[in-house]
Design an enzyme around this catalytic site. Structure first.
Site, PDB file in Angstrom:
ATOM      1  N   LYS A  11      52.050  31.126 -55.975  1.00 42.15           N
ATOM      2  CA  LYS A  11      51.496  30.698 -54.690  1.00 42.15           C
ATOM      3  C   LYS A  11      52.523  30.840 -53.578  1.00 42.15           C
ATOM      4  CE  LYS A  11      48.644  28.954 -51.678  1.00 42.15           C
ATOM      5  NZ  LYS A  11      48.073  27.611 -51.708  1.00 42.15           N
ATOM      6  N   LYS A  70      55.569  23.876 -43.439  1.00 44.84           N
ATOM      7  CA  LYS A  70      55.864  23.347 -44.774  1.00 44.84           C
ATOM      8  C   LYS A  70      56.126  24.472 -45.772  1.00 44.84           C
ATOM      9  CE  LYS A  70      52.301  21.962 -47.196  1.00 44.84           C
ATOM     10  NZ  LYS A  70      52.193  22.862 -48.395  1.00 44.84           N
ATOM     11  N   THR A  96      50.308  23.056 -52.789  1.00 43.32           N
ATOM     12  CA  THR A  96      51.394  24.033 -52.763  1.00 43.32           C
ATOM     13  C   THR A  96      52.718  23.279 -52.816  1.00 43.32           C
ATOM     14  OG1 THR A  96      50.065  25.540 -51.437  1.00 43.32           O
ATOM     15  CG2 THR A  96      52.434  25.911 -51.442  1.00 43.32           C
TER      16      THR A  96
END
Length: 306
Positions: A180, A248, A104
């Protein structure tokens, strides 16, 4: 048949043999691909070998002769290191082979990595994944992919083996990454909401098992409530998806939004809770640990592991 026309199944290298990469490697091997794995962690390599896998000693050895390289590392920084670091594989990969990037990351970074790799005559498929370790092991992931037609064609044997659904979202790398991040925005906010709700129910003295039963049959349900609240009910915060992942990922969403001058107040609020949980020592615990944080802040008692 391999990409160079020889009559053998394509050879795949999997970089990163954690919970996701291990299952993805298994799924490809079951489909008939020759699979070699690599990980910097000795325990991950040992587990792969114990299950009958083949492991390489270093990155270069892993990609030697590989038609497909599947990278299942944590983030953009690790992906760049795998490709272009001191021991990077970009110049060791087989001409015409494809690099499938599953990490990602910010879409702009995915576009940059793709351009750098394609300049060397290699293909880059931006292919973040969703589904968790169980679905990875079954070859039932959802893959949100973008890249050139040539990249998709080269990656097809691996995609077919790893995924139940492959969304072909465009011919430019970065589109898959953007999809995503929308998924991660929703997932992170939904987990935070589920943990807030179940901890608030505990504060009200409600029967939490009954709360779960009622909410999962009602309009307030979400996939994340249904999936994560059982961890809270069991008092088991063994990491299936860790707090740090959303530190994150929601951080990336917030950075993207700031660049676009787009407000994301729900993301910002959820990110603060993940940061607080990480600061409280729960960073490597399951992301349902947000419920524990709410409990600590409010003096609420949650179920403990039996």
């Amino acid at each position: 048949m391999s990409l160079n026309g020889e009559n053998h199944d394509p050879r795949a290298a999997v970089i990163g043999l954690g919970s996701m990469g291990f299952g993805m490697a298994q799924s490809m091997a079951r489909s008939g691909l020759e699979v070699v794995g690599y990980d910097i962690t000795e325990n991950a390599v040992a587990r792969f070998l114990a299950e009958g896998g083949r492991a390489a000693q270093n990155l270069t050895d892993a990609v030697e002769g590989a038609d497909i390289v599947v990278s299942v590392v944590v983030n953009a920084q690790q992906t760049e290191a795998v490709l272009f670091g001191p021991d990077g594989i970009a110049r060791a990969m087989k001409p015409g082979s494809v690099f499938i990037s599953s990490a990602t990351m910010d879409p702009a970074v995915a576009r940059s990595l793709a351009q750098r790799l394609e300049a060397l005559g290699l293909h880059y498929l931006d292919a973040p994944i969703s589904g968790g370790a169980a679905r990875a092991a079954k070859g039932e992931l959802t893959i949100m992919a973008s890249g050139s037609p040539q990249a998709f064609a080269a990656a097809r044997p691996a995609l077919d083996a790893m995924a139940a659904k492959v969304y072909e979202l465009g011919d430019v790398s970065g589109i898959g990454a953007a999809f995503k991040m929308i998924n991660q925005l929703l997932a992170g906010v939904h987990i935070a909401a589920a943990c807030e709700a179940i901890s608030f129910a505990a504060k009200q003295g409600l029967d939490l098992q009954k709360v779960y039963e009622v909410i999962t049959a009602s309009a307030g349900n979400s996939w994340m409530f249904e999936n994560r609240v059982p961890h809270v009910l069991a008092g088991d915060y063994t990491p299936l998806s860790a707090i740090e992942i959303f530190v994150k990922d929601l951080g990336i969403v917030q950075d993207m939004a700031r660049a676009e001058r787009y407000p994301v107040p729900l993301v910002a609020a959820a990110l603060q809770m993940y940061l607080a949980a990480s600061g409280a020592g729960m960073g490597r615990d399951d992301d349902s640990s947000l419920a524990r944080l709410y409990a600590q802040l409010s003096g609420t008692t949650l179920p403990s592991k039996s």
